[in-house]
Scaffold this active site. Structure first.
Site, mmCIF file in Angstrom:
data_model
loop_
_atom_site.group_PDB
_atom_site.id
_atom_site.type_symbol
_atom_site.label_atom_id
_atom_site.label_comp_id
_atom_site.label_asym_id
_atom_site.label_seq_id
_atom_site.Cartn_x
_atom_site.Cartn_y
_atom_site.Cartn_z
ATOM 1 N N HIS A 22 33.953 81.931 36.877
ATOM 2 C CA HIS A 22 35.414 81.880 36.889
ATOM 3 C C HIS A 22 36.018 82.455 35.605
ATOM 4 O O HIS A 22 37.102 83.033 35.639
ATOM 5 C CB HIS A 22 35.903 80.461 37.172
ATOM 6 C CG HIS A 22 35.818 80.125 38.624
ATOM 7 N ND1 HIS A 22 34.628 79.778 39.228
ATOM 8 C CD2 HIS A 22 36.754 80.142 39.595
ATOM 9 C CE1 HIS A 22 34.849 79.593 40.518
ATOM 10 N NE2 HIS A 22 36.125 79.798 40.771
ATOM 11 N N TYR A 41 46.834 78.284 39.847
ATOM 12 C CA TYR A 41 45.627 77.763 40.487
ATOM 13 C C TYR A 41 44.752 77.199 39.377
ATOM 14 O O TYR A 41 44.364 77.923 38.466
ATOM 15 C CB TYR A 41 44.916 78.902 41.223
ATOM 16 C CG TYR A 41 43.821 78.504 42.194
ATOM 17 C CD1 TYR A 41 43.263 77.237 42.212
ATOM 18 C CD2 TYR A 41 43.329 79.434 43.096
ATOM 19 C CE1 TYR A 41 42.263 76.894 43.107
ATOM 20 C CE2 TYR A 41 42.326 79.107 44.002
ATOM 21 C CZ TYR A 41 41.795 77.830 43.990
ATOM 22 O OH TYR A 41 40.797 77.495 44.872
ATOM 23 N N TRP A 76 33.793 87.198 47.390
ATOM 24 C CA TRP A 76 33.727 86.106 46.421
ATOM 25 C C TRP A 76 32.971 84.909 47.002
ATOM 26 O O TRP A 76 32.134 84.320 46.336
ATOM 27 C CB TRP A 76 35.137 85.703 45.983
ATOM 28 C CG TRP A 76 35.147 84.600 44.969
ATOM 29 C CD1 TRP A 76 35.420 83.280 45.190
ATOM 30 C CD2 TRP A 76 34.852 84.713 43.574
ATOM 31 N NE1 TRP A 76 35.321 82.564 44.028
ATOM 32 C CE2 TRP A 76 34.972 83.418 43.010
ATOM 33 C CE3 TRP A 76 34.497 85.775 42.754
ATOM 34 C CZ2 TRP A 76 34.751 83.172 41.661
ATOM 35 C CZ3 TRP A 76 34.284 85.525 41.402
ATOM 36 C CH2 TRP A 76 34.409 84.234 40.876
ATOM 37 N N TRP A 77 33.272 84.560 48.248
ATOM 38 C CA TRP A 77 32.561 83.452 48.895
ATOM 39 C C TRP A 77 31.053 83.715 48.899
ATOM 40 O O TRP A 77 30.266 82.826 48.605
ATOM 41 C CB TRP A 77 33.039 83.252 50.318
ATOM 42 C CG TRP A 77 34.400 82.667 50.467
ATOM 43 C CD1 TRP A 77 35.183 82.088 49.500
ATOM 44 C CD2 TRP A 77 35.148 82.583 51.671
ATOM 45 N NE1 TRP A 77 36.374 81.661 50.043
ATOM 46 C CE2 TRP A 77 36.373 81.946 51.375
ATOM 47 C CE3 TRP A 77 34.910 82.988 52.975
ATOM 48 C CZ2 TRP A 77 37.349 81.704 52.340
ATOM 49 C CZ3 TRP A 77 35.878 82.748 53.939
ATOM 50 C CH2 TRP A 77 37.084 82.116 53.623
#
Length: 103
Positions: A22, A41, A76-77
């Site tokens: 991240h 976020y 990304w997943w």
């Protein structure tokens, strides 16, 4: 503005790797989130349980729901699937949380 909160979970021993990924969030992923109405976020980790708590502020629920079908989000997943609980499509197993208090 719409506020959303979710709970996810990383596998034991992967907190540092989750943080690293991240910290190095791809610019195209950041842009996609903004393009789909993310105002802010935040993700918090409970190191005792490995639960993640995500808090989002978004502009529009329908626009936000479109993030799941973007190529960058699916990439990304796939990238994150080895360190956290996921569904068969590699999306994070996520539980929506209910707001019970705000000051």
């Amino acid at each position: 503005m719409i506020q959303k909160a979710v709970r996810m979970q990383i596998y034991p021993g992967y907190a540092a790797e989750y943080q690293k990924r991240h910290d190095e969030l791809w610019p195209e992923m950041q842009q996609m989130l903004k393009d789909h109405g993310a105002i802010s976020y935040r993700i918090f980790l409970d190191p005792e349980t490995n639960y993640l708590f995500g808090f989002l502020e978004i502009e529009d629920e329908e626009r936000w729901s479109e993030t799941a079908t973007t190529a960058i989000n699916q990439k990304w997943w796939d990238f994150m699937a080895d360190i956290m609980e996921t569904n068969p499509d590699n999306s994070p197993v996520a539980q929506d949380l209910v707001k019970v208090f705000e000051l």
